[in-house]
Design a protein around this motif. Structure first.
Motif, PDB file in Angstrom:
ATOM      1  N   ASN A  48     -38.250  42.478 -42.351  1.00 38.53           N
ATOM      2  CA  ASN A  48     -38.942  42.496 -41.058  1.00 38.53           C
ATOM      3  C   ASN A  48     -40.368  41.999 -41.225  1.00 38.53           C
ATOM      4  N   CYS A  49     -40.521  40.695 -41.374  1.00 34.97           N
ATOM      5  CA  CYS A  49     -41.845  40.160 -41.690  1.00 34.97           C
ATOM      6  C   CYS A  49     -42.834  40.350 -40.543  1.00 34.97           C
ATOM      7  N   LEU A  50     -42.341  40.548 -39.331  1.00 30.73           N
ATOM      8  CA  LEU A  50     -43.215  40.804 -38.179  1.00 30.73           C
ATOM      9  C   LEU A  50     -43.108  42.251 -37.708  1.00 30.73           C
ATOM     10  N   GLY A  51     -42.505  43.100 -38.544  1.00 27.87           N
ATOM     11  CA  GLY A  51     -42.340  44.504 -38.184  1.00 27.87           C
ATOM     12  C   GLY A  51     -41.027  44.746 -37.455  1.00 27.87           C
ATOM     13  N   HIS A  52     -40.797  46.004 -37.082  1.00 31.28           N
ATOM     14  CA  HIS A  52     -39.582  46.376 -36.365  1.00 31.28           C
ATOM     15  C   HIS A  52     -39.650  45.927 -34.905  1.00 31.28           C
ATOM     16  N   SER A  53     -38.596  45.259 -34.469  1.00 36.82           N
ATOM     17  CA  SER A  53     -38.422  44.851 -33.062  1.00 36.82           C
ATOM     18  C   SER A  53     -39.647  44.165 -32.459  1.00 36.82           C
TER      19      SER A  53
END
Length: 400
Positions: A48-53
């Motif tokens: 998740n390189c941009l974080g969760h969801s």
């Protein structure tokens, strides 16, 4: 919902899991079935390189799912073309094959190298197929990628292995030279060995490896499944060493949480013929639409610099933590880092951190004497501070 109400026995037992079920995630935070929140420094193992969801991923899935799910790889679809063009425009590669996992991309890289070795035979007119890989490397869980990997015990787990993989030592160019034969077609490595404990290949080693492989008419394959897609502060980890590989594989971060991977190669290396490589879902429009959204975020002005800045900040804070608690320092690149513990307390730290109240901390210990950190590339300095403070509390409880 209580954990006892879940029938987890329907799942095949492939790993030991704690008795909790995650139900929601946003940014650096996960929430379990009891409503407890956790600061997540695994992020799906650098997935998740941009974080969760992240909103851009949610929007890409929603929009594309309403248009076209799967026309089959027998036909072109727009998102796969756009993502392939974005990847080639921002790298040294010319062609892209999309897959579902890093292991599948690496399997494709092995096949492509061996096919190239059939086209570019040795002086005796024989096929070249041997690939030099490295001790402690991790390339996936298919039979071929397990054979290419250098994890202890993997050579006997599902024996016999796939032949043709010789193991050198990372950052030791002489160990590579000694293994070259007239059957050698390529050298394959992770620019940062992740599963073995975040061990970077040095700039000098990568440059020497590129020079050696060119001199001996061999391919250089970089497995950037964990280290690629902005993780090191460069878009791709090979750029740290100012070299141009022949083949690169991507996974994890390229999908930002969905199953997406890629095999990239320079034009003259792209020797697959129709029927030699494929896959039911390769270039799936929903997955590649997500890939476009992720890559577009990484390419925004200042994004990669922010990864470098936060990586440097995390390094400094981990070094302070190490000094405070008498540990052995840290290492890594960008936002892929490891804390060297000096003794085998990693699994205990992981357990204690997860069980902290009122919020937990999710950590990873790939080796018992080490912790690995794989936060979202959008992690804030405040979230880095929070992690360091929570970890310090655990270390104090352990008597460090």
């Amino acid at each position: 919902m209580e954990f006892s109400q879940y029938d987890v026995n329907a799942l095949m037992q492939i790993t030991t899991r704690p008795n909790l079920v995650f139900t929601e995630g946003h940014g650096m935070w996960l929430t379990d079935n009891n409503g407890k929140r956790y600061l997540d420094y695994l992020q799906g193992w650098a997935v998740n390189c941009l974080g969760h969801s992240p909103q851009c991923v949610v929007d890409a899935i929603t929009s594309q799912a309403g248009k076209l799910l799967n026309p089959s790889p027998a036909f072109y679809n727009e998102p796969s073309i756009v993502l392939a063009s974005l990847l080639t425009a921002n790298s040294v590669f010319d062609r892209v094959f999309f897959a579902n996992s890093g292991a599948e991309a690496n399997e494709g890289a092995i096949k492509l190298a061996r096919k190239w070795g059939k086209v570019n035979k040795n002086a005796a007119g024989e096929n070249r197929y041997e690939i030099i890989t490295f001790n402690h490397a991790f390339h996936g869980r298919t039979l071929a990628t397990m054979s290419a990997s250098g994890k202890t015990g993997w050579d006997t787990m599902f024996a016999p292995q796939v032949p043709g993989f010789l193991k050198a030592e990372l950052n030791d160019i002489a160990s590579v030279e000694r293994l070259i034969t007239d059957k050698t077609v390529a050298v394959m490595l992770e620019p940062v060995q992740g599963e073995s404990g975040v061990i970077p290949a040095t700039r000098e080693f990568m440059q020497a490896l590129r020079a050696l492989t060119k001199q001996r008419n061999m391919l250089l394959i970089v497995d950037e499944v964990q280290a690629g897609m902005g993780r090191t502060g460069e878009l791709f980890a090979y750029q740290l060493s100012n070299i141009e590989p022949d083949i690169m594989t991507l996974g994890k971060g390229i999908g930002g949480g969905v199953p997406l991977a890629a095999l990239l190669a320079r034009e003259e290396i792209s020797v697959f013929e129709p029927g030699e490589q494929g896959g039911t879902y390769n270039g799936n429009p929903v997955m590649t639409a997500v890939g476009i959204a992720v890559l577009s975020e990484l390419l925004k002005p200042g994004f990669l610099q922010s990864v470098k800045d936060k990586g440097a900040y995390m390094r400094a804070e981990l070094l302070k933590l190490s000094e405070k608690h008498g540990l052995d320092g840290e290492r890594g690149e960008g936002l892929l880092r490891a804390l060297k513990l000096g003794k085998d307390i990693g699994p205990k730290i992981v357990e204690m951190a997860r069980d902290m109240e009122p919020v937990g901390l999710l950590l990873n210990s790939p080796r018992p004497d080490l912790l690995r950190f794989m936060p979202s590339l959008t992690v804030s300095k405040e979230e880095i501070d929070q992690m360091v403070n929570m970890l310090s509390e655990v270390l104090t409880k352990l008597g460090h």
